[in-house]
Design an enzyme around this catalytic site. Structure first.
Site, PDB file in Angstrom:
ATOM      1  CG  HIS A  59      -2.104  -0.881   1.095  1.00 29.85           C
ATOM      2  ND1 HIS A  59      -3.131  -0.949   2.188  1.00 29.85           N
ATOM      3  CD2 HIS A  59      -2.169  -2.352   0.303  1.00 29.85           C
ATOM      4  CE1 HIS A  59      -3.672  -2.112   1.823  1.00 29.85           C
ATOM      5  NE2 HIS A  59      -3.560  -2.915   0.785  1.00 29.85           N
ATOM      6  CD  GLU A  61      -1.434   4.654   3.430  1.00 32.51           C
ATOM      7  OE1 GLU A  61      -2.623   5.298   3.540  1.00 32.51           O
ATOM      8  OE2 GLU A  61      -1.446   3.574   2.614  1.00 32.51           O
ATOM      9  CB  CYS A  89      -6.196   0.165   5.276  1.00 33.57           C
ATOM     10  SG  CYS A  89      -4.698  -0.646   5.102  1.00 33.57           S
ATOM     11  CB  CYS A  92      -1.683   1.742   6.055  1.00 31.99           C
ATOM     12  SG  CYS A  92      -1.491   0.836   4.285  1.00 31.99           S
TER      13      CYS A  92
END
Length: 162
Positions: A59, A61, A89, A92
């Site tokens: 992801h 991040e 999320c 993250c």
């Protein structure tokens, strides 16, 4: 909903948003971008690479955190901030806490992400459940053997705390 009691820099958030669009259009993954900053300067950029790298943990991040840690040669990002095009999320958010990032600035909400097919609500609901009630069966065993390295760690005098 703007929580305007912050010191976030609009040009940095625009940079994260632009990154999300450019990398999504280039085919790297979903429309997510993130920056790690320190003292107002960009240390690292990250963007979603889930489909391009076949890595469900890639992801924006997380990729930004990985890059920042490499550049700063540390696992501790104290003193850093993250600008992310979307509310992190659960994975993250956990990574942000583990990295000790001090402030999170985000643009799109998790509800906005759900509206385009990135719905993390199931994860938010799973986390507080007792282990045996979660949707993925989870079983503990061989704990007597597994505790030995933990005991060794406890006694280790040259360990690096994190």
């Amino acid at each position: 909903m703007c929580n305007c009691n912050h010191n976030g820099q609009p040009h940095l958030m625009r940079h994260a948003i632009k990154l999300s669009k450019e990398k999504m259009e280039a085919g790297f993954g979903g429309p997510f971008g993130a920056l790690i900053t320190k003292d107002g300067e960009v240390v690292a950029e990250g963007y979603n690479k889930v489909t391009s790298e076949n890595d469900p943990t890639a992801h924006a991040e997380v990729t930004a955190i990985r890059e920042a840690c490499k550049k700063l040669n540390t696992f501790d990002l104290s003193g850093c901030e993250i600008y992310t095009s979307c509310e992190p999320c659960p994975m993250c958010l956990s990574a942000i806490y583990w990295a000790r990032i001090e402030t999170i600035y985000y643009a799109n909400s998790r509800e906005d992400a759900a509206d385009i097919g990135f719905d993390d609500e199931m994860l938010y609901n799973e986390i507080p459940k007792p282990i045996l009630e979660r949707s993925i069966p989870t079983y503990r065993f061989l704990e007597e053997e597994a505790i030995k390295p933990f005991n060794d760690w406890k006694l280790k005098t040259d360990k690096i705390h994190y």
